[in-house]
Design a protein around this motif. Structure first.
Motif, short mmCIF file in Angstrom:
data_model
loop_
_atom_site.label_atom_id
_atom_site.label_comp_id
_atom_site.label_asym_id
_atom_site.label_seq_id
_atom_site.Cartn_x
_atom_site.Cartn_y
_atom_site.Cartn_z
N ILE A 748 0.86 -1.19 0.00
CA ILE A 748 0.00 0.00 0.00
C ILE A 748 0.89 1.23 0.00
N SER A 749 0.46 2.26 -0.72
CA SER A 749 1.10 3.58 -0.59
C SER A 749 0.03 4.58 -0.17
N ARG A 750 0.43 5.49 0.71
CA ARG A 750 -0.57 6.34 1.38
C ARG A 750 -0.42 7.82 1.04
N ARG A 751 0.60 8.16 0.28
CA ARG A 751 0.70 9.54 -0.19
C ARG A 751 1.49 9.54 -1.49
N PHE A 752 1.35 10.65 -2.23
CA PHE A 752 1.99 10.74 -3.54
C PHE A 752 3.45 11.13 -3.40
N MET A 753 4.14 11.09 -4.53
CA MET A 753 5.55 11.49 -4.57
C MET A 753 5.70 12.94 -4.11
N PRO A 754 6.60 13.20 -3.16
CA PRO A 754 6.79 14.58 -2.70
C PRO A 754 7.21 15.51 -3.84
N GLU A 755 6.66 16.71 -3.85
CA GLU A 755 6.98 17.72 -4.86
C GLU A 755 7.93 18.77 -4.27
N LYS A 756 8.78 19.31 -5.11
CA LYS A 756 9.70 20.35 -4.66
C LYS A 756 8.92 21.51 -4.03
N GLY A 757 9.51 22.06 -2.96
CA GLY A 757 8.88 23.19 -2.29
C GLY A 757 7.91 22.81 -1.19
N THR A 758 7.72 21.49 -0.97
CA THR A 758 6.79 21.06 0.08
C THR A 758 7.57 20.56 1.29
N LEU A 759 6.87 20.48 2.43
CA LEU A 759 7.49 19.96 3.64
C LEU A 759 7.90 18.49 3.45
N GLU A 760 7.07 17.74 2.69
CA GLU A 760 7.38 16.34 2.43
C GLU A 760 8.68 16.19 1.66
#
Length: 876
Positions: A748-760
């Motif tokens: 399972i994956s629960r979030r998308f690929m982190p994008e530049k400029g985000t906390l993730e």
């Protein structure tokens, strides 16, 4: 070849012998031995009970047997029209319990039985058994000694016999002979036909445990509309929208809120779901533990852990946190939670299945993929190798066009073609242009895009957040596959008709780009894990085989050679599928909880069934379809693999060819001409019903064999045996060795690929492991998922493997027995070759960076979690 038992019998008439039955006033006695097992030995809670208890209840008039003549017809009124029914002898009762008979399996009991010999019986071809005892027992064999003119006659029974009041017709068992329908002695034909009629039932009412009815139903028992909309699922089977193989009918009452659905059993009764009694799991501990363990996870462990994880952190923070599952275990605090688990799960099962003393729950064995190295699973080489030698090696295909094209309807889904460009991959092709790499069979693809995309918008509306994936790989000079690009796609935010939004990721070894590449591989693993479990495993083996089990029992007599050929390959399949419907694949079940499509899991398998093709289940056809092999008469098996070191295909073709040779030898013994196939009424009705009912949603497909030639019979039986044995083994018993370590195969994956400029994205830069574990399966899903696949990856102690039979005297025909022995010898040689290849350092895909030899198609195995062994059937 087909000589009647007695020369005077032609099969067209009965020879009623009126000679004297007794000589000198004394009747001859025929002695026999009955081997059975009492019910109390089989009960899970009573397993330690002594087999000696209450054996005397079977003595006297408790159980009686009557022999049936195979050569002389009865002149009694019940014999029916023209008296064409074998003469029935006088009842004989079970006598002394035999304490000296050896060897007997633990729990078996042997009894004497003495028949008053009747010369009109002449040759016993069957016997009727009547159980006047209050409880059922498992009848294994009857052996008659010193039958006049015959010597020893053996009856293989292997069936539950319930009290006589439970049956409309007497239970009958046939001698261990093999007959085509037209070769059956006339006195036996009516009995043969009636037994099949009994097994087919009348299609009415709820079936009870003593019923012996094999019948079909749609998958209308997965949803539970009476619990509300959250538990409604589509009915699978019987419609163009949701086609599906049929499952065994239970006849339970319809749901109250929607009569189209079948009501479900309460979870407390989940092991009582109907399957014909002889299809139930065997009595040995591991078989019982399997069912109880699945029930326990669903009923007690999952809800209790949900309560625990609601009040404690729900994430792994590091690789070390995951390794604690194998090195220390998850320690549960004392209190109501642990008390409830202890109270409801037998301690013996806690120790054996979950390896706990009740104080520390869920300490798992170390999966093979991290036994030799804790980090090698991360390498690109291992990522590519597992597509050839992992738990799902049946998807990868050779790329024939660039960029890869979608087969989805563009009117509905817009442009779904790949957005990977030559610029993305040109630096990874060892200097070759793309067109030349394709021409030289150097490019391969793991393509899950079209399978997932139609459901992705709905899947991502749940807690899952994932992508449709395509992975491109380059075949290096050393025979290994190097991943060179991963494409992650989402539906267009403005609507499906606008196509896909795609991003392409390429390998990186340093910095945040390396962490992004590892995440991209994780998304691929999530999708591949779900597709493996739902389609490669459940649909293509478990669900696809069940109609064959049902049709075989409805139309092929136990006397039929094809019944005897296929029977070992159906063992436990209906039972494990029934348990799965009750606890695994149902609405809110364990599978929905642990794989990415969640509530759409089974619906997704129905879409995949639309492209299911029986002929393509043959390994050579599958390899050719995927472009992984081409026909070559000069190569072994008539095929040349484009990836020479493709362990699944290399070993699989050896197993496939060995099975086919065995089936050819066997079928050729009983069917000397094509005409004999065409004129076999049982065989033809079997194949007709299988196509038109069992796989009825596929009945109009042109690819079905017509069953008019010996070659079609041989090929069809080879496919059935291959799917039930080797294919299932290859995709089942590696689940824990590869997937028991969460980071290698998250589900399972629960979030998308982190994008530049985000906390993730910043977290990915500073703490990539923490970001990784926030993306993939949470702790609770991991613990439940690992518990599940550990159980499903184990061999039970009563397993019977390919090339073996649980009944040595399964036929009296010498040539088939000799051919079967040769089959076993060929399998032993295959084992030896696999060992040799796994030692060959030039064959890098056989062991890989994780130093894990490919043994999933190693025919034999020990008990437990071995990562090897080919059971005869889809038994777990």
């Amino acid at each position: 070849m087909f000589q009647n038992i007695v020369d005077t019998i032609t099969g067209d008439s009965c020879n009623v012998n009126k000679e004297m039955k007794c000589v000198s006033g004394e009747c001859k006695k025929i002695k026999g031995t009955v081997v059975l097992m009492k019910k109390n030995v089989l009960d899970f809670n009573d397993f330690p009970a002594s087999v000696l208890d209450h054996l005397h209840e079977l003595f006297g008039r408790g159980v009686s047997l009557r022999l049936i003549s195979a050569v002389n017809c009865s002149d009694e009124p019940e014999a029916g029209e023209n008296g064409m029914r074998g003469k029935v002898g006088k009842p004989a009762n079970l006598e002394d319990w035999i304490t000296s008979k050896a060897p007997l399996t633990a729990g078996d009991s042997a009894f004497k039985v003495t028949f008053d010999w009747d010369d009109e019986i002449a040759v016993p071809g069957a016997f009727i058994i009547r159980n006047n005892h209050h409880s059922e027992f498992y009848l294994k064999t009857l052996t008659l000694e010193d039958v006049p003119g015959q010597g020893r006659i053996h009856f293989v029974c292997n069936s539950w016999v319930y009290p006589a009041k439970r049956y409309k017709k007497d239970r009958i068992f046939f001698a261990n002979k093999t007959y085509l329908p037209q070769e059956t002695p006339m006195p036996m034909r009516k009995y043969r036909e009636e037994e099949l009629e009994n097994l087919r039932g009348d299609g009415k009412g709820e079936l009870q445990e003593w019923d012996r009815v094999y019948d079909y139903a749609f998958y209308n028992d997965l949803g539970e509309p009476d619990k509300g909309p959250k538990y409604v699922r589509p009915i699978l089977g019987g419609s163009a929208e949701y086609p599906y193989p049929r499952r065994g009918r239970t006849g339970r009452a319809p749901a109250k809120s929607d009569l189209n659905y079948e009501s479900r059993l309460p979870l407390l009764m989940s092991l009582n779901i109907y399957v014909p009694r002889d299809e139930r799991f065997g009595h040995l501990k591991m078989a019982d533990f399997l069912a109880y363990a699945l029930k326990s996870i669903a009923q007690f462990i999952k809800p209790e852990l949900e309560a625990l994880f609601d009040s404690t952190p729900n994430e792994f923070d590091s690789i070390d946190d995951v390794l604690k599952l194998y090195e220390g275990g998850i320690e549960l605090p004392d209190g109501p939670l642990l008390d409830n688990i202890r109270k409801n799960i037998p301690l013996e099962m806690l120790k054996e299945i979950f390896r706990t003393d009740g104080e520390r729950l869920f300490k798992f064995p170390v999966p093979q993929v991290i036994k030799e190295s804790k980090t090698a699973w991360r390498t690109d080489e291992e990522f590519g190798r597992e597509m050839l030698a992992g738990v799902n090696p049946v998807i990868i295909r050779c790329l024939k066009e660039f960029p890869p094209k979608s087969k989805l309807d563009s009117k509905l889904y817009g442009d779904q073609n790949s957005k990977i460009t030559e610029g993305d991959i040109k630096n990874s092709l060892d200097g070759l242009p793309v067109d030349e790499a394709i021409k030289n069979n150097k490019l391969y693809i793991l393509d899950h895009h079209d399978t997932v995309m139609p459901y992705l918008r709905r899947i991502n509306a749940t807690s899952t957040k994932t992508y449709a994936t395509r992975t491109l790989l380059f075949l290096k000079g050393d025979g290994t596959l190097k991943p060179i690009a991963i494409e992650l796609s989402l539906p267009h935010p403005e609507g499906d008709q606008f196509g896909a939004i795609s991003k392409v990721y390429i390998p990186a070894e340093n910095g945040v780009e390396s962490s992004i590449w590892q995440l991209a591989k994780a998304y691929v693993a999530v999708i591949d894990s779900g597709i493996h479990q739902l389609i490669s495993h459940w649909l293509h083996t478990h669900a696809a085989i069940e109609p064959f089990v049902i049709a075989t029992n409805r139309h092929l007599s136990v006397l039929h050679p094809i019944y005897k050929l296929l029977l070992p390959h159906f063992r436990d399949t209906m039972n494990i599928n029934a348990v799965a419907r009750q606890t695994l694949i149902n609405a809110g079940g364990l599978l929905e909880f642990t794989v990415f499509p969640a509530k759409y899991a089974m619906e997704l398998t129905s879409m995949a069934y639309k492209s299911w093709n029986f002929r393509e289940q043959a390994l050579p056809e599958d390899l050719k379809k995927r472009g992984m092999a081409v026909e070559d008469p000069n190569s072994p098996h008539g095929l040349r693999l484009l990836v020479k070191d493709y362990p699944y295909a290399v070993d699989g073709l050896e197993i496939w060819s060995s099975i086919r040779e065995w089936v050819k030898d066997y079928c050729s013994f009983y069917y000397e001409t094509d005409d004999m196939v065409t004129k076999d009424p049982e065989l033809q009705s079997w194949w007709k019903e299988l196509r038109e009912v069992g796989h009825g949603d596929k009945k109009n497909e042109p690819w079905w064999p017509k069953m008019r030639t010996r070659e079609e019979l041989i090929q069809s039986c080879t496919i059935i045996i291959w799917v039930a044995s080797a294919l299932h083994a290859a995709i089942n018993f590696g689940q824990y060795p590869y997937g028991g370590y969460l980071p290698n195969r998250p589900s399972i994956s629960r979030r998308f690929m982190p994008e530049k400029g985000t906390l993730e994205y910043e977290e990915l830069k500073t703490n990539p492991d923490k970001a990784f574990f926030k993306t993939v399966s949470a702790q609770l899903q991991t613990v439940v998922g690992i518990s599940l696949i550990e159980i499903l990856s184990r061999h039970s102690s009563d397993e019977v493997y390919l090339g073996q039979r649980d009944t040595p005297e399964w036929t009296t025909d010498d040539k088939p027995l000799e051919a079967f022995k040769e089959f076993g010898k060929r399998l032993e040689k295959i084992e030896e070759r696999i060992i040799e290849m796994n030692r060959d350092k030039e064959l890098k895909n056989r062991v890989g960076p994780v130093m894990m030899p490919y043994t999933l198609l190693f025919p034999s195995s020990d008990v437990g979690l071995t990562g090897r062994g080919i059971p005869n059937s889809v038994s777990i």
